[in-house]
Design a protein around this motif. Structure first.
Motif, PDB file in Angstrom:
ATOM      1  N   GLN A  55      67.952  23.551  40.388  1.00 47.91           N
ATOM      2  CA  GLN A  55      67.377  23.729  38.771  1.00 47.91           C
ATOM      3  C   GLN A  55      65.845  23.483  39.112  1.00 47.91           C
ATOM      4  OE1 GLN A  55      66.734  24.549  35.865  1.00 47.91           O
ATOM      5  NE2 GLN A  55      68.686  24.023  35.007  1.00 47.91           N
ATOM      6  N   MET A  56      65.072  23.536  37.986  1.00 46.59           N
ATOM      7  CA  MET A  56      63.772  23.167  38.080  1.00 46.59           C
ATOM      8  C   MET A  56      63.504  22.483  36.808  1.00 46.59           C
ATOM      9  SD  MET A  56      62.122  26.766  39.009  1.00 46.59           S
ATOM     10  CE  MET A  56      62.783  27.590  38.062  1.00 46.59           C
ATOM     11  N   THR A  57      62.424  21.440  36.924  1.00 44.10           N
ATOM     12  CA  THR A  57      61.831  20.546  35.855  1.00 44.10           C
ATOM     13  C   THR A  57      60.526  20.751  35.755  1.00 44.10           C
ATOM     14  OG1 THR A  57      64.042  19.062  35.962  1.00 44.10           O
ATOM     15  CG2 THR A  57      62.045  18.387  34.548  1.00 44.10           C
ATOM     16  N   LEU A  58      60.101  21.376  34.765  1.00 40.00           N
ATOM     17  CA  LEU A  58      58.416  21.195  34.717  1.00 40.00           C
ATOM     18  C   LEU A  58      58.077  20.160  33.541  1.00 40.00           C
ATOM     19  CD1 LEU A  58      55.792  22.630  35.075  1.00 40.00           C
ATOM     20  CD2 LEU A  58      56.455  24.366  33.401  1.00 40.00           C
ATOM     21  N   PHE A  59      57.515  18.903  34.073  1.00 29.14           N
ATOM     22  CA  PHE A  59      57.298  17.849  33.444  1.00 29.14           C
ATOM     23  C   PHE A  59      55.819  18.193  32.568  1.00 29.14           C
ATOM     24  CE2 PHE A  59      59.671  14.387  35.084  1.00 29.14           C
ATOM     25  CZ  PHE A  59      60.281  15.062  36.114  1.00 29.14           C
ATOM     26  N   ILE A  95      59.555   8.368  42.394  1.00 27.50           N
ATOM     27  CA  ILE A  95      58.944   9.453  43.054  1.00 27.50           C
ATOM     28  C   ILE A  95      57.612   9.860  42.055  1.00 27.50           C
ATOM     29  CG2 ILE A  95      59.095  12.152  43.220  1.00 27.50           C
ATOM     30  CD1 ILE A  95      62.395  11.227  43.244  1.00 27.50           C
ATOM     31  N   ASP A  96      56.434  10.011  42.449  1.00 25.28           N
ATOM     32  CA  ASP A  96      55.250  10.549  41.531  1.00 25.28           C
ATOM     33  C   ASP A  96      55.349  11.852  41.183  1.00 25.28           C
ATOM     34  OD1 ASP A  96      54.148   8.054  41.993  1.00 25.28           O
ATOM     35  OD2 ASP A  96      52.935   8.467  43.805  1.00 25.28           O
ATOM     36  N   VAL A  97      55.284  11.710  39.760  1.00 18.58           N
ATOM     37  CA  VAL A  97      55.266  13.028  39.020  1.00 18.58           C
ATOM     38  C   VAL A  97      54.389  13.190  37.913  1.00 18.58           C
ATOM     39  CG1 VAL A  97      57.390  12.710  37.554  1.00 18.58           C
ATOM     40  CG2 VAL A  97      56.947  15.066  38.507  1.00 18.58           C
ATOM     41  N   LYS A  98      53.713  14.259  37.523  1.00 18.22           N
ATOM     42  CA  LYS A  98      52.801  14.134  36.596  1.00 18.22           C
ATOM     43  C   LYS A  98      53.083  15.270  35.520  1.00 18.22           C
ATOM     44  CE  LYS A  98      48.787  15.658  39.095  1.00 18.22           C
ATOM     45  NZ  LYS A  98      49.855  16.290  40.264  1.00 18.22           N
ATOM     46  N   PRO A  99      52.264  15.394  34.404  1.00 16.47           N
ATOM     47  CA  PRO A  99      52.662  16.487  33.425  1.00 16.47           C
ATOM     48  C   PRO A  99      52.178  17.675  34.362  1.00 16.47           C
ATOM     49  CG  PRO A  99      51.818  14.560  32.312  1.00 16.47           C
ATOM     50  CD  PRO A  99      51.676  14.136  33.485  1.00 16.47           C
ATOM     51  N   GLY A 100      52.599  18.686  34.169  1.00 18.11           N
ATOM     52  CA  GLY A 100      52.122  20.051  34.818  1.00 18.11           C
ATOM     53  C   GLY A 100      52.724  20.159  36.382  1.00 18.11           C
ATOM     54  N   ASP A 101      53.552  19.172  36.702  1.00 18.73           N
ATOM     55  CA  ASP A 101      54.250  19.391  38.076  1.00 18.73           C
ATOM     56  C   ASP A 101      55.551  20.187  37.928  1.00 18.73           C
ATOM     57  OD1 ASP A 101      52.263  17.974  39.403  1.00 18.73           O
ATOM     58  OD2 ASP A 101      53.369  16.235  39.743  1.00 18.73           O
ATOM     59  N   PHE A 155      60.026  11.997  26.208  1.00 21.76           N
ATOM     60  CA  PHE A 155      59.982  12.814  27.609  1.00 21.76           C
ATOM     61  C   PHE A 155      60.150  14.171  27.150  1.00 21.76           C
ATOM     62  CE2 PHE A 155      63.431  13.562  31.512  1.00 21.76           C
ATOM     63  CZ  PHE A 155      62.160  13.979  32.167  1.00 21.76           C
ATOM     64  N   MET A 156      59.248  14.806  27.660  1.00 21.73           N
ATOM     65  CA  MET A 156      58.837  16.217  27.426  1.00 21.73           C
ATOM     66  C   MET A 156      59.009  17.240  28.513  1.00 21.73           C
ATOM     67  SD  MET A 156      56.290  17.768  24.870  1.00 21.73           S
ATOM     68  CE  MET A 156      56.082  19.486  24.188  1.00 21.73           C
ATOM     69  N   PHE A 173      46.615  24.334  30.523  1.00 22.12           N
ATOM     70  CA  PHE A 173      47.755  25.123  30.389  1.00 22.12           C
ATOM     71  C   PHE A 173      48.923  24.096  29.995  1.00 22.12           C
ATOM     72  CE2 PHE A 173      50.548  28.595  31.889  1.00 22.12           C
ATOM     73  CZ  PHE A 173      49.798  29.642  32.034  1.00 22.12           C
ATOM     74  N   THR A 174      49.032  22.872  30.467  1.00 20.36           N
ATOM     75  CA  THR A 174      50.023  21.937  30.177  1.00 20.36           C
ATOM     76  C   THR A 174      49.839  21.312  28.642  1.00 20.36           C
ATOM     77  OG1 THR A 174      50.085  21.099  32.675  1.00 20.36           O
ATOM     78  CG2 THR A 174      51.147  19.858  31.058  1.00 20.36           C
ATOM     79  N   ALA A 175      48.561  21.085  28.385  1.00 16.39           N
ATOM     80  CA  ALA A 175      48.480  20.629  27.063  1.00 16.39           C
ATOM     81  C   ALA A 175      48.683  21.682  26.024  1.00 16.39           C
ATOM     82  CB  ALA A 175      46.870  20.111  26.975  1.00 16.39           C
TER      83      ALA A 175
END
Lengths: 211, 291
Positions: B172-176, B205-211, B235-236, B44-46
């Motif tokens: 607010q939300m950020t979808l990495f 803070i650990d965060v990765k694409p899809g979080d 940074f997308m 999904f993320t890709a």
């Protein structure tokens, strides 16, 4: 000043501990509580009188009214247990030790209270109660209010009945509200109703029920 | 088939399920954010990141001019800034350019609405006169933002309501969609937690694409010091600001009609007949078309 003792961020914490969604009204506590007490005083409330705060919520009016009234003259009532717990915590935070009563109960159960009242307040309460419950509340109050007693109630004029989800989950109704409806309901409970033409901080209408 | 019981509550999240999440975000002892790890799976993320990184989406969008152009039914917009930075403003009333982005934004918006204690459908459409929503009509614009370079991309600020009051109950939300030290280096998304500490997502803070990170928007936040790596993604992310939806005014309607019906395209085509038109007028018309 309430704001110094219970700032909005502290109220947010308190609400979250009860899993209540923080409310934008927290920003207006000082203004609203002042308005509530001043309006009652303008109508004749004195420190000797007994006051019932129908739907007292987390104690916004309680903070000011308990300090103003003599000991044991303030009764707050709310059907939602988390609000009752919040109200008690708010009063502790404000260091209010004067005797008071905050009771869990529905508006239609006011007649069980062991006191006779000269004044009542229903702030933003009838706004989200169905007509049957409003009439039940008025009838119940009629048995504990002294002759000549006054209830100040706020409401929002609405052209039609609306179904809402309170806090996004609890189904309830916003009644069609105008002075005629309120008059009819008062009549059914054996009271009179009149529009009280004063301004309200959030623009609600104000009415008086006379007992 | 094994299947849990599906009810309205399971689809839209009950209050009981949200207690810990609300505590993390709103309570003064919480961090001020909550991470929904793997909110989107890798496929999904890709799909979302490759769709927007490719850059052709702007062909189906209008150039963003001002927030005054945001009205019910307006087209999606794009904006290209300095440093090859891009922003794509999408609205729920438009047919999705990318279904995965739309579906993810739809789900995230429902989630935020429930965290904030509102009906799941709030802010998809303006709905003026709704009895429990703001009197000012808002709609979410889900923005795909690609920041490839810049020192101060989003200056440090805390968001407030339309009247300028603090709103410690809004999020607010950020979808990495990209990863720090893989797709970009330097800084990134800075966030001041509820205790006042300035933290950097991807480092502190650990965060990765899809979080998906839901955070209290009154807290000071910024995007700073971005340098894209050779992946070119920078940074997308997707953010979900509720935007005021304006009533259409006659000038905006007229200018949009001009852009949509194509007279400027026709003008561009016709300005090839003379050397003067080709050299001076056509570039001007092309510039005008791009506005």
């Amino acid at each position: 000043m309430i704001l110094e003792l219970v700032p909005p961020t502290w109220l947010v914490d308190l609400a979250i501990e009860e899993n209540i969604v923080p409310d934008r009204i927290f920003n207006q506590w000082e203004v609203l509580s002042k308005w509530q007490l001043k309006s009652l005083i303008d109508l004749g409330l004195s420190s000797d009188h007994y006051l019932i705060d129908v739907g007292c919520g987390p104690g916004r009016l309680a903070v000011k009214a308990i300090q103003y009234l003599k000991a044991g003259r303030y009764y707050g009532m709310d059907p939602y247990p988390p609000y009752v717990r919040m109200a008690e915590k708010v009063l502790v935070k404000c260091n209010i030790q004067k005797e008071h009563f905050i009771i869990e109960g529905r508006a239609s159960d006011c007649d069980k209270l062991p006191a006779q009242f000269q004044f009542a307040m229903a702030a933003s309460v009838f706004t989200h109660m169905p007509a049957t419950e409003i009439i039940g509340c008025l009838k119940s109050l009629n048995s504990i209010m002294r002759r000549g007693g006054i209830m100040l109630a706020t409401y929002v004029e609405r052209l039609s009945r609306r179904g809402i989800l309170y806090a996004g989950t609890a189904p309830m109704h916003y009644e069609k509200f105008n002075a005629q409806n309120l008059s009819d309901w008062a009549d059914e409970a054996g009271l009179t109703f009149e529009v009280y033409d004063i301004s309200h901080p959030t623009g609600q209408r104000v009415g008086l029920f006379r007992f | 088939m094994a299947c849990g019981k599906i009810t309205y509550e399971t689809l839209t999240l009950s209050n009981a399920d949200l207690k810990d999440i609300r505590r993390a975000i709103f309570h003064s002892e919480g961090p001020g954010y909550f991470i929904f790890s793997d909110f989107l799976n890798s496929d999904f993320t890709a799909q979302i990141s490759s769709f927007w990184a490719e850059g052709s989406a702007s062909e189906k969008m209008r150039r963003f001019r001002s927030k005054a152009h945001i009205r019910y039914g307006c087209p999606n917009f794009y904006n290209r800034g300095d440093g090859n930075n891009e922003c794509y403003y999408n609205y729920f009333w438009n047919t999705p350019l990318d279904s995965a982005s739309y579906a993810a934004a739809f789900a995230a918006t429902i989630l935020r609405n429930r965290i904030e204690g509102y009906e799941p459908y709030r802010e998809f459409f303006p709905l003026p006169g709704h009895p429990t929503f703001s009197r000012i009509p808002y709609s979410v614009s889900f923005r795909i933002i690609i920041s490839r370079s810049g020192q101060i991309v989003v200056p440090p600020h805390g968001d407030r309501d339309f009247y300028g009051a603090m709103e410690p109950w809004r999020t607010q939300m950020t979808l990495f969609l990209s990863e720090r030290d893989v797709d970009y280096t330097g800084g990134g998304f800075f966030f001041e937690n509820n205790q006042g500490d300035k933290l950097l997502f991807g480092r502190d803070i650990d965060v990765k694409p899809g979080d998906l990170v839901v955070w209290r928007y009154a807290n000071i936040h910024s995007v700073e010091n971005i340098q894209s790596t050779e992946t070119g993604r920078g940074f997308m992310r997707i953010v979900f600001p509720p935007e005021r939806v304006h009533k259409p005014n006659a000038f905006i309607r007229f200018s949009e009609r001009i852009m949509a019906t194509g007279p400027i395209d026709k003008l561009v085509g016709s300005l090839k007949s003379t050397q003067f038109a080709k050299k001076y007028l056509r570039p001007l018309a092309i510039k005008l078309r791009g506005l």
